[in-house]
Scaffold this motif. Structure first.
Motif: not given
Length: 305
Positions: A153, A156, A289-290, A292-293, A296-297
């Motif tokens: 994370i 990313a 992953r979706d 935590w992505s 991040v965004r």
């Protein structure tokens, strides 16, 4: 464009630092670092590297805290690395057992400099500097291979914000009865770099993880650590809300024991009057992953500077 990028911070290297009463100055400037001498800038999979690094950290490893002179020397090496003098960085860091290399991130195409701690008792960290832009944000991972996936994370978020510095602790949290827990020790290399970040007025985002059972109705806990929340911390929480993740704001209610009020980097940032965002992430989000992505965004879109 990310709000993080709206007001560039005039700082490139690891700057004037005060560690345990010792002051020393390193470079800074308006422009990105020049390409290091002799650097081929080959594309590199940083994701694989940071995952392997974290996986190699164990709670039964040997560890000793760095001496003042060692902190000074690594910070001098980081200065040289950020300034594009990879030969000097390699020479100075090698005396501490560190490996220094430069290259191009295959995901972003941006140049980077990387200093990696040696194996053995000197578990002093993994420091990734974006050489394509002035440094404006520190992304911190204090508990790799304990707060699982936080190193991914962190990478990313580093990639999402040009001009980031990614700091990953070089030891497992439980090493030597907690001596390796950099979030609660002021004698670590990690803290020395973080203290300098705060001294330069740069914001820090520090990533942690919690078990779902601790707060079953929460995905992310956002806290300013030991300080009162500033507008930047509030905006981080708001952006995470917008990403449909359930947020507990430490300044509005009880978030269990996940507020990070005893975190030493947070206390130092509060003392120096700079932004510190303590982010606790549930295991469910860290495993998806979706999710935590999206997190991040959201953090990358917050206006931290």
């Amino acid at each position: 464009m990310s709000g993080l990028l709206r007001q560039p911070v005039l700082w490139l290297a690891i700057g004037a630092v005060l560690v345990a009463g010792t002051s020393f100055v390193v470079g800074h400037g308006n422009e990105p670092a020049a390409a290091p001498r002799g650097d081929t800038l080959s594309a590199t999979d940083l994701g694989t590297q940071v995952r392997r690094f974290a996986a190699g950290l164990h709670d039964d490893a040997r560890y000793r805290a760095p001496r003042q002179s060692e902190r000074r020397q690594l910070l001098s090496a980081l200065r040289a690395l950020a300034a594009g003098d990879s030969e000097r960085a390699e020479d100075e860091a090698a005396e501490l057992g560190f490996t220094v290399r430069t290259g191009t991130d295959e995901r972003t195409g941006r140049r980077y400099g990387l200093a990696v701690n040696p194996k053995g008792e000197r578990g002093w960290g993994w420091y990734l500097v974006d050489l394509s832009a002035p440094v404006r944000l520190a992304v911190e991972v204090p508990h790799p291979n304990f707060d699982l996936h936080t190193e991914e994370i962190g990478l990313a978020l580093y990639r999402a914000v040009p001009g980031s510095l990614l700091m990953v602790a070089g030891t497992h949290r439980r090493v030597d009865d907690g001596a390796g827990d950099v979030a609660h020790r002021t004698d670590s290399m990690f803290h020395a770099v973080a203290s300098d970040i705060a001294g330069r007025g740069l914001p820090q985002v520090q990533l942690h993880g919690f078990h779902d059972d601790n707060l079953p109705d929460v995905d992310v806990v956002v806290s300013p650590g030991a300080a009162d929340p500033d507008d930047a911390v509030s905006r981080v929480a708001d952006r995470i809300d917008d990403a449909d993740l359930r947020v507990c704001r430490s300044w509005r209610g009880d978030c269990g024991r996940l507020e990070g009020t005893t975190n030493v980097q947070g206390r130092d940032a509060a003392r120096q009057g700079t932004t510190f965002v303590h982010v606790e992430i549930s295991r469910s989000v860290r495993d998806d992953r979706d999710d935590w992505s999206a997190l991040v965004r959201a953090m990358a879109d917050a206006e931290l500077d």
